[in-house]
Write an enzyme that holds these catalytic residues in place. Sequence first.
Site, short mmCIF file in Angstrom:
data_model
loop_
_atom_site.label_atom_id
_atom_site.label_comp_id
_atom_site.label_asym_id
_atom_site.label_seq_id
_atom_site.Cartn_x
_atom_site.Cartn_y
_atom_site.Cartn_z
N TYR A 81 0.83 -1.21 0.00
CA TYR A 81 0.00 0.00 0.00
C TYR A 81 0.87 1.25 0.00
O TYR A 81 0.64 2.19 -0.77
CB TYR A 81 -0.92 -0.02 1.22
CG TYR A 81 -1.96 1.07 1.24
CD1 TYR A 81 -3.07 1.01 0.43
CD2 TYR A 81 -1.82 2.16 2.10
CE1 TYR A 81 -4.04 2.01 0.46
CE2 TYR A 81 -2.77 3.16 2.15
CZ TYR A 81 -3.88 3.09 1.33
OH TYR A 81 -4.84 4.08 1.37
N LYS A 87 1.19 4.22 -2.84
CA LYS A 87 0.81 5.60 -2.55
C LYS A 87 1.99 6.56 -2.71
O LYS A 87 1.80 7.73 -3.05
CB LYS A 87 0.20 5.68 -1.15
CG LYS A 87 -1.14 4.94 -1.03
CD LYS A 87 -2.15 5.40 -2.08
CE LYS A 87 -3.50 4.75 -1.90
NZ LYS A 87 -4.50 5.22 -2.88
#
Length: 253
Positions: A153, A157
Amino acid sequence: MGRLDGKVALITGGARGMGKSHVRHFVAEGARVVFGDVLDDRGEHVASKLGEQSCRYVHHDVTSETDWAAAVAATVEAFGRLDVLVNNAGVLKFARIADMTLADFRRILEVNAVGCWLGMKAVTEPMTAAGGGSIVNISSIEGFTGAAGLSAYSASKFAVRGMTKVAARELGQFGIRVNSVHPGGVLTSMTLAQAESFEQADGGAFVKSMPLSRFAEPVEISRLVAFLASDESSYSTGSEFIADGGILAGPGY
């Protein structure tokens, strides 16, 4: 209300959670919205509540270049132009590096990073034809820092944050602005679905570390996204906008 009067927006991942909040808030602010998701029943339900004069739903897998072309074409066909893209679709999975499968790692990068890149690529031509526009990429505070269990993740990002700056450099000449939004903890179905893993990662300490000591409601992020989509942010591009309850302000000691 009326901040987005006359704007036509395409929003990804709009069937639930933060994306659904963006769709509703954009319509309330006067925009006409096409939104996509892979959760067709939920998406069609949201669209039916808002009415086809201002909102349409399309099936949209953001990892598919074909689906991107279809979503953009549906937007222009329905409302005549495309002014705003909100790259909101994303997936989250808590797993330490030693425990995460390669397939899960790649899936998160495909949806969160590749999907965002495909979106920026797909809207460049219609936004240029419209005389400019605004792209809002939803990143995360994990695009600034890291947390145990969020390697994929966080990688995705950070990628969104970097691509935003590159796109701002490339697209400014066409009047297209590109910015990223970095929420902290937001009360959505995606975060609640990971609640057990989150608690194992000491979610209580996460909340206590925030100066505001609470999770955000989705609409609090939607208001920031709407500002960036609007002409009120006309001189902002290539920048990060953080809404995290103050967690990135520093350690709480």
